[in-house]
Scaffold this active site. Structure first.
Site, mmCIF file in Angstrom:
data_model
loop_
_atom_site.group_PDB
_atom_site.id
_atom_site.type_symbol
_atom_site.label_atom_id
_atom_site.label_comp_id
_atom_site.label_asym_id
_atom_site.label_seq_id
_atom_site.Cartn_x
_atom_site.Cartn_y
_atom_site.Cartn_z
ATOM 1 N N GLY A 131 0.818 -1.201 0.000
ATOM 2 C CA GLY A 131 0.000 0.000 0.000
ATOM 3 C C GLY A 131 0.854 1.253 0.000
ATOM 4 O O GLY A 131 2.077 1.188 0.053
ATOM 5 N N LYS B 250 3.399 -0.620 -10.111
ATOM 6 C CA LYS B 250 3.497 0.816 -9.833
ATOM 7 C C LYS B 250 4.950 1.271 -9.770
ATOM 8 O O LYS B 250 5.255 2.431 -10.071
ATOM 9 C CB LYS B 250 2.744 1.178 -8.563
ATOM 10 C CG LYS B 250 3.276 0.550 -7.273
ATOM 11 C CD LYS B 250 4.294 1.399 -6.563
ATOM 12 C CE LYS B 250 4.864 0.681 -5.354
ATOM 13 N NZ LYS B 250 5.863 1.487 -4.623
ATOM 14 N N THR C 78 3.582 6.773 -5.324
ATOM 15 C CA THR C 78 4.897 6.532 -5.908
ATOM 16 C C THR C 78 5.130 7.344 -7.171
ATOM 17 O O THR C 78 6.278 7.667 -7.498
ATOM 18 C CB THR C 78 5.061 5.026 -6.220
ATOM 19 O OG1 THR C 78 4.612 4.266 -5.102
ATOM 20 C CG2 THR C 78 6.499 4.681 -6.488
ATOM 21 N N ARG D 272 11.879 6.008 -4.434
ATOM 22 C CA ARG D 272 13.161 5.610 -5.014
ATOM 23 C C ARG D 272 13.050 5.400 -6.525
ATOM 24 O O ARG D 272 13.966 5.715 -7.275
ATOM 25 C CB ARG D 272 13.664 4.328 -4.344
ATOM 26 C CG ARG D 272 14.134 4.523 -2.927
ATOM 27 C CD ARG D 272 14.425 3.218 -2.235
ATOM 28 N NE ARG D 272 13.202 2.466 -1.966
ATOM 29 C CZ ARG D 272 13.167 1.324 -1.296
ATOM 30 N NH1 ARG D 272 14.280 0.786 -0.834
ATOM 31 N NH2 ARG D 272 12.023 0.710 -1.070
ATOM 32 N N ASN D 273 11.901 4.860 -6.950
ATOM 33 C CA ASN D 273 11.728 4.585 -8.377
ATOM 34 C C ASN D 273 11.491 5.867 -9.167
ATOM 35 O O ASN D 273 12.046 6.050 -10.252
ATOM 36 C CB ASN D 273 10.575 3.600 -8.575
ATOM 37 C CG ASN D 273 10.913 2.223 -8.056
ATOM 38 O OD1 ASN D 273 11.623 1.462 -8.694
ATOM 39 N ND2 ASN D 273 10.421 1.904 -6.864
#
Length: 336
Positions: free
Chosen positions: A140, A195, A252, A259-260
């Protein structure tokens, strides 16, 4: 934990990165007996001596009751285990854990990725390596620093065994960390995996300064891709539209704290992937997951052009500019 007494009193956590440390903090606040396994002895020593993970979660004080160790057997003796290692190391770590885990032990997967070498979800890996465990998925919209700092967070806790799922929720749920119980493991897992790939794409949009409109369009079309793949794999649409799918995607793809997304932004600014990865201690799961997602989608006949574009970039098959041009040159079509 036993079938007769589903209450979880002790929790073992495999992985002392930022997220594993944050979950250890939550479990301790919930009154559980917490043991945290660290790969690096210096991380375990620092946690025990200073009650802080100076390498992965600096500046956040941890509960004095949290015990860190490099011995997996100690962690495996807990009533329940949280697996928080990187997705691409999950098979090896869980295989080592298998001999020490008692039959019927609940194990919640907290990694968000797809195994690159096999195209398998983490739950499938766990079923192969620790078949005597009860699998669950915890996923989540949750940044480790927010969770560890006590900021409000809600996540999905999916387990096919509803009694075990309820015990997990009771074990780690506190006022500021709210697990919502579900039974759809595939849906909870695929959202968190895809994601990360889409967040790299949104980061590229940020790094290339393509604008907020482009970022919104990419997030929406990315969610369509995520949903198509999830449904093809047997996930429920309502799970994909919930916390572990749409919720995690919004987080995200909308913050450079991810981080991505921050990796994608660096790519969009013209930096090389090797240089970006070389200066990081934490793992951006989307890099390894991107080609695995694309391969899985092709196996199931699912079209995922954004994920394909990201995979082509991280695999060195196309430049960022070439990938953007390819996406913008696609034919117009009905929204679906």
């Amino acid at each position: 934990m036993t079938v007769a007494d589903p209450k979880i009193q002790s929790i073992g956590i495999i992985g002392a990165g930022a997220w594993g440390t944050a979950l250890a903090s939550i479990a301790a606040r919930a009154g559980r007996d917490v043991t945290l396994w660290a790969y690096e002895p210096e991380v375990a020593d620092a946690i025990n001596a200073t009650h802080e993970n100076t390498m992965y979660l600096p500046g956040i004080a941890l509960d004095d009751s949290i015990r860190a160790t490099t011995d997996q057997d100690t962690v495996a003796k807990a009533d329940a285990v949280l697996l928080v290692c990187p997705a691409q190391t999950m098979r090896g770590v869980s295989r080592e854990l298998a001999a020490s885990v008692s039959a019927g032990t609940p194990i919640a997967i907290c990694a968000k990725g797809i195994e690159q070498s096999t195209g398998k979800l983490m739950t499938q890996v766990l079923e192969e390596t620790v078949p005597h465990a009860i699998p669950a998925v915890l996923s989540g919209p949750s940044f480790a620093a927010d969770v560890a700092s006590g900021l409000p967070t809600a996540v999905t806790l999916a387990c096919a065994d509803e009694e075990v799922g309820a015990a997990f929720v009771d074990a780690i749920g506190i006022q500021t960390f709210r697990p919502y119980q579900a039974t759809d493991l595939v849906g909870a897992e695929i959202g968190g995996s895809v994601k990360n790939v889409l967040a790299i794409a949104c980061g590229i949009v940020e790094g290339k300064k393509l604008g907020a409109s482009a970022a919104a369009a990419l997030t929406a079309r990315g969610f369509a891709e995520l949903t198509r793949l999830g449904v093809a794999l047997g996930a429920r649409a309502e799970t994909l539209g919930g916390l572990s799918g749409l919720g995690d995607l919004i987080l995200t793809c909308g913050s450079l704290q991810s981080r991505n997304m921050s990796l994608g932004a660096a790519l969009g600014e013209g930096r090389s992937l090797a240089d970006i990865l070389g200066e990081r201690v934490s793992v951006a799961e989307g890099v390894a997951t991107a080609p695995a997602v694309v391969a899985l989608a092709r196996t199931h006949g699912v079209e995922m052009p954004i994920c394909e574009a990201v995979a082509s970039v991280v695999m060195g098959q196309a430049s960022v500019d070439e990938a953007i041009t390819a996406l913008l040159s696609r034919p117009f079509k009905r929204e679906a």
